[in-house]
Design an enzyme around this catalytic site. Structure first.
Site, PDB file in Angstrom:
ATOM      1  N   VAL A 318      10.834  -5.119  -0.882  1.00 37.61           N
ATOM      2  CA  VAL A 318       9.414  -5.467  -0.892  1.00 37.61           C
ATOM      3  C   VAL A 318       8.863  -5.282  -2.303  1.00 37.61           C
ATOM      4  O   VAL A 318       9.075  -4.245  -2.929  1.00 37.61           O
ATOM      5  CB  VAL A 318       8.627  -4.585   0.100  1.00 37.61           C
ATOM      6  N   GLY A 320       6.531  -4.275  -5.238  1.00 34.68           N
ATOM      7  CA  GLY A 320       5.584  -3.186  -5.357  1.00 34.68           C
ATOM      8  C   GLY A 320       4.217  -3.647  -5.818  1.00 34.68           C
ATOM      9  O   GLY A 320       4.078  -4.707  -6.430  1.00 34.68           O
ATOM     10  N   MET A 321       3.204  -2.838  -5.525  1.00 35.02           N
ATOM     11  CA  MET A 321       1.840  -3.154  -5.955  1.00 35.02           C
ATOM     12  C   MET A 321       1.544  -2.605  -7.344  1.00 35.02           C
ATOM     13  O   MET A 321       0.563  -2.988  -7.969  1.00 35.02           O
ATOM     14  CB  MET A 321       0.835  -2.585  -4.943  1.00 35.02           C
ATOM     15  N   ASP A 371      15.923  10.494 -11.307  1.00 32.52           N
ATOM     16  CA  ASP A 371      15.537  10.625 -12.708  1.00 32.52           C
ATOM     17  C   ASP A 371      15.408   9.232 -13.317  1.00 32.52           C
ATOM     18  O   ASP A 371      16.022   8.269 -12.846  1.00 32.52           O
ATOM     19  CB  ASP A 371      16.590  11.435 -13.466  1.00 32.52           C
TER      20      ASP A 371
END
Length: 591
Positions: A318, A320-321, A371
């Site tokens: 999906v 990302g915003m 990380d």
């Protein structure tokens, strides 16, 4: 005169690195005392302090150079000549590889990460790979079970330099021998040779003995984590001899070890035998040389690009915003760029996102946060970028791009280990995998919370699954400290129609979180919700989170184990009567 100035600048940079690494070793050397005194807050503070040392000393050197050279400090050709002299200082220098990275950092600070070409900085090392045929200080000591494993282990553990008594050394030796007898044949153990690193590896509340077990059919890790009880007595918590377990112990989602390594390249070469699946970059990262590991990660990337013809693509999952994420189809890393504009529901700034990523680097990641390596002015040949990704870049991050014709510069990005997004993993998982990964997902949330980290957005798409089946969080734009959150129960409705209203009938402050709402947005699949409630239903109760907050406020620091709880000696039956180790499934709340 110019030649003398160039030499002075080269020597100043190397002396600056000497000062930095000297402080690095000084902080590292204090790990034994912190462990012996059970000063766990100091352990966390030292971890942050050591991370900050590098940038601090780079800044000091940059200021020195500006005083020494004046305007010549901004002359790239001048520094290219300095690099030539600097290279000639390295053949007999014990930490040449990190000294090269330090030079790179000074150069980048002076030139704002511009003109990054091989003639001006160490894109690749100037020195041969195998530098030292003989090392001044042995890395390890060899043990042979001539008089049996019992006697050999007694000698090995009696030589441990910790100034604390053992809780019950014969018991622990019995545990280790019983485990080895279950794992290997008597013939294998009779022909074994054991090499143990001379220095202990400290992390969290444990001091690790790290060794190589050489058997007729190969080399195995030999890892013994030492803990101490509430009375200050030492005990061995488990014995690990599989490469999978060793890989998790030295994993990318864990804090860096504190191990005294005046010759880091020799230690990395020694570790490679027991961690063959780890790259050079990952090994330097594990021992705390995070800035040099960044150099090595970039070199691995350049090598991959040179050997493949793949194009960069938008990462699966999906979108990302906050972050635009892309990758190469067969590369084990992803690249994350902060978008120029966020979706309206994301009330964060780019500066806040960067601060969150820095928090993760400095915080105890407890094996549950990946990380990242941070790069500026990252150059990609345009023909290696898919048309779909190129369009996405210009649509989402135009302010961070510079078009150089046949190349594209991305002004800032993060590189991170690639994992299978949890939401995609769930779509393909069989019944057992589904059970295991949902248990792992809940464990990840609990362990992050115990380490004073609230993930914020806990949707499946924000977690990844590693090749070892561990669930790791990797979306940091909403993280905060647990102590900053107000966990509340939903008040009872005032009237029956309140529950049908579009808006809540109760006030909600910015830091309010209602755990009772988690099932509605986390688990739309009824089967997954049932599994989650069975294993981690306590996460839906505000009281659970408040109790954790109280422990954190009281200064309690949780135990963190880099292995399943069922592997702990204290969790097993008496090894003298155990014939096989229970190895099925994930345990409840592994730490």
């Amino acid at each position: 005169m110019t030649r003398d100035l160039e030499k002075l600048v080269a020597q100043t940079i190397l002396q600056g690195f000497d000062a930095q690494y000297g402080r690095f070793l000084e902080v590292t050397a204090g790990a034994q005392q912190r462990f012996e005194q059970a000063d766990w807050p100091a352990v966390q503070q030292a971890m942050k302090q050591r991370i900050h040392l590098y940038d601090h000393h780079v800044g000091l050197v940059v200021e020195q150079l500006r005083c020494i050279t004046g305007i010549r400090c901004d002359d790239a050709d001048f520094l290219a000549r300095v690099k030539h002299i600097y290279t000639r200082l390295l053949p007999d220098y014990p930490r040449f590889e990190i000294a090269e990275s330090f030079f790179n950092s000074v150069y980048c600070r002076l030139f704002n990460h511009r003109e990054l070409t091989p003639d001006k900085l160490f894109v690749f090392s100037s020195q041969p790979e195998q530098r030292f045929r003989e090392i001044p200080r042995p890395i390890a000591k060899t043990f042979v079970p001539t008089d049996g494993w019992q006697n050999m282990l007694e000698k090995l553990l009696s030589d441990v330099p910790l100034r604390l008594p053992w809780e019950d050394l014969p018991r622990d030796i019995g545990y280790i021998v019983a485990y080895l007898q279950r794992t290997f044949s008597a013939e294998q153990l009779a022909q074994a040779t054991l090499q143990m690193a001379n220095e202990l590896f400290y992390r969290n509340k444990a001091a690790w003995l790290v060794g190589k077990l050489s058997l007729p059919d190969g080399i195995f890790p030999f890892l013994l984590p030492i803990h101490h009880n509430e009375r200050g007595a030492l005990f061995i918590d488990t014995c690990l001899t599989s490469q999978a377990d060793a890989s998790i112990v030295f994993g990318f989602a864990r804090s860096y070890f504190m191990v005294y390594a005046p010759l880091p390249s020799a230690l990395v070469a020694w570790l490679r035998d027991i961690l063959p699946g780890k790259t050079t970059a990952e090994l330097y990262l594990a021992i705390g040389c995070q800035k040099h590991s960044k150099t090595e990660y970039y070199r691995e990337y350049l090598h991959y690009i040179a050997e493949s013809e793949e194009q960069f693509i938008i990462a699966p999952g999906v979108k990302g915003m906050v972050m635009l994420v892309f990758t190469l189809p067969s590369f084990d890393r992803v690249f994350k760029v902060i978008k120029d504009r966020f979706a309206p529901q994301k009330e964060v700034s780019a500066e806040r996102v960067m601060a969150c990523y820095q928090l993760v680097k400095e915080h105890d990641r407890v094996g549950r946060m990946a990380d990242t390596q941070e790069y500026e002015n990252f150059v990609i040949d345009k023909h290696r970028i898919s048309s779909e990704l190129l369009d996405e870049l210009w649509r989402e991050v135009p302010d961070k791009l510079e078009d150089l014709g046949d190349r594209l510069v991305i002004r800032h990005l993060y590189m991170e280990r690639r994992m299978t997004p949890l939401n995609l993993y769930l779509e393909q998982a069989n019944a057992q995998q589904l059970h295991d990964v949902i248990e792992e997902y809940g464990n990840a949330i609990k362990q992050l919370a115990a380490a004073n980290i609230f993930p914020g957005d806990m949707l499946f798409k924000n977690f990844g699954v590693t090749r070892h089946g561990r669930v790791v969080f990797y979306d940091y734009d909403e993280i905060c400290y647990m102590t900053e959150v107000n966990f509340r129960k939903i008040p009872p409705p005032r009237h029956p129609e309140d529950e049908l209203a579009a808006e809540p009938w109760y006030s909600v402050a910015p830091n309010d979180v209602f755990p009772e709402e988690f099932p509605h947005f986390l688990c739309s699949d009824r089967h997954i919700r049932t599994l989650f409630e069975e294993m981690h239903g306590d996460l839906f109760c505000a009281d659970y989170w408040r109790a954790l907050q109280q422990r954190i406020r009281e200064g309690h620091i949780e135990d963190v184990y880099a292995y399943r709880r069922r592997k702990r000696f204290s969790q097993r039956a008496d090894p003298r009567y155990t014939t096989a180790e229970n190895d099925s499934g994930f345990c409840r709340n592994p730490a």
